[in-house]
Motif scaffolding. Structure first.
Motif, short mmCIF file in Angstrom:
data_model
loop_
_atom_site.label_atom_id
_atom_site.label_comp_id
_atom_site.label_asym_id
_atom_site.label_seq_id
_atom_site.Cartn_x
_atom_site.Cartn_y
_atom_site.Cartn_z
N UNK A 24 16.56 60.48 36.16
CA UNK A 24 15.21 59.94 36.07
C UNK A 24 14.27 60.97 35.49
N UNK A 25 14.47 62.23 35.89
CA UNK A 25 13.62 63.30 35.35
C UNK A 25 13.85 63.45 33.85
N UNK A 65 14.86 61.17 31.69
CA UNK A 65 14.25 60.06 30.97
C UNK A 65 12.74 60.12 31.03
N UNK A 83 20.19 60.61 40.42
CA UNK A 83 18.72 60.60 40.42
C UNK A 83 18.11 61.61 39.47
N UNK A 140 20.96 55.41 37.45
CA UNK A 140 19.84 56.18 37.99
C UNK A 140 19.94 56.33 39.50
#
Lengths: 255, 255
Positions: free
Chosen positions: B128-129, B131, B125, B121
């Motif tokens: 993250x969106x 998930x 990055x 993550x």
DNA sequence: CGTCATGTTGAGCGTCATCAACAGGAGTGG
DNA sequence: CCACTCCTGTTGATGACGCTCAACATGACG
């Protein structure tokens, strides 16, 4: 507008910082984001089922619920949200609202355009984790509600809700403890409580009467005072783990 | 191990790519992540309430549920998960599990250590969106279950579940449509169905009988075939918006 | 002094739970 | 092969929990 938007934004930030580590820059970025702030009367649909919102709302004051319409004007409440909450973050991903977001009391609500939020997330990727965590807690609460509606009977169900709301409000500094008494604001009518618990309002009324008779909790229009927290939690089989919040502290000495 | 972990990882990736745009690099990174893969019998607790997991699990094959224990060995199921799902992503944020994750059928399950996931993550990055979005859908389903348990009676409740599961499986290519008939695997016993719907197994049995008599749906151990999708959806008041999935296509011409 | 929302109580009944019995199939061991 | 157990499904009888309808009380508000 600026006089309205400074203090309330703090409520939002306070909630996030209470649960997560916000980087200084992320925090600063968030401060400026809440532009539009509005005041709503109770029982007003902020966002409607079927809408395609282009902004997220932030509850700055008051109680708000998510609910779905049923046949004949009835509805079922699926979640409760208090000051500091962001009940429709999911609209970033869901083009069409699958439920209403409705005020339960008078409420002050701020709005952040999706565009600003996306920009901010691109600039501060760590914020995605913060917001994701909010959704995680939300989902955990929903699952507990499933358990509550699926497996507990009326009095336990209502008692469980009292325990949950007390814990959540306490965590936001919105509960007062005097000796063994824990008091929270309770601005909901019995009909609203019925929509939350999936019971008829008549049965809510009788269940409340029975709960009062048990002496564990005092319920009036406006306030709920828990007299026997340990008893109420045991009765409702309430386990606060799912809230990811500090536990209500029990007095060690009780008679 | 490699023969086990290649195909199944694809099931996981397939699910994520079906719903979100995975960047090429994020996708590659995910590919290598699922190390440990295990096969479980039905009714096995993969993760238990109270555990402090250090890894997330991924369902590669089979049906799995989240459930909470009640008094006297009973339990309430709060969510269903199929191949490709990551039912305990939330353990990244919740130190203590507030519910069990249990197999409903035989299941093949992969594991990703939290540490690897956090690393990934940080590196990607945008994941993250992705998930976060998974959690958003999860929460939406939970809310619909709240509505289902709180406001629908037995037959509608079960019918609604059929509609939901059919939609979710269809979206994963796990439903077969022949003419007007939509068929899905149904590996659950009536007792398991009772734990999901919050009904007694006796009442589930009777409700199934009534549903069969309605001719809208055919229910056997192993399979559910929907004969009258429009009728079943109307009966259950099923609106698929909350699933963020493609809608089951209705034949325009029906007799 | 109406009206309206909310709370309270009674009566009757429907949905669903519980307890119990039994049938069928799968698996196990003799 | 049969006897046995276990799991699942099925059905009946009975009663509890909760809904609906109805009436009335109370307070807020115009």
């Amino acid at each position: 507008m600026s006089s309205l938007s400074t203090q309330p934004t703090n409520a939002f930030i306070a909630r996030l910082t209470a649960t997560a580590d916000l980087s200084g820059s992320a925090r600063q970025a968030l401060e400026g984001l809440v532009g539009n702030v509005r005041l709503y009367a109770a029982n007003y649909d902020i966002v409607r089922q079927g809408d395609r919102p282009s902004q997220c709302c932030i509850i700055l004051e008051g109680w708000v619920c998510r609910n779905k319409l049923l046949a004949e004007g009835r509805r079922q409440v699926a979640a409760l949200h208090f000051a500091g909450a962001t009940p429709d973050l999911q609209s970033l991903f869901m083009p069409v609202m699958d439920h209403n977001i409705t005020t339960l009391t008078e409420a002050r609500v701020g709005f952040i355009p999706h565009a600003s939020l996306r920009e901010l997330l691109a600039r501060e990727p760590s914020l995605a984790l913060t917001f994701w965590r909010e959704t995680v807690v939300d989902a955990a609460i929903s699952r507990e509600w499933v358990v509550n509606l699926g497996s507990r009977q009326a009095q336990e169900r209502i008692a469980h809700l009292f325990c949950e709301v007390a814990t959540r409000l306490k965590c936001m500094g919105q509960a007062t403890r005097i000796g063994n008494l824990l008091t929270i604001a309770w601005p909901l009518s019995q009909s609203q409580l019925a929509e939350i618990t999936g019971l008829s309002n008549v049965h809510v009324n009788r269940s409340l009467k029975a709960l009062r008779a048990s002496k564990m909790v005092e319920i009036t229009r406006g306030w709920v005072t828990i007299h026997d927290l340990a008893g109420l939690m045991a009765f409702a089989r309430f386990n606060p783990d799912y809230l990811l919040a500090e536990t209500l502290h029990l007095e060690t000495a009780r008679n």
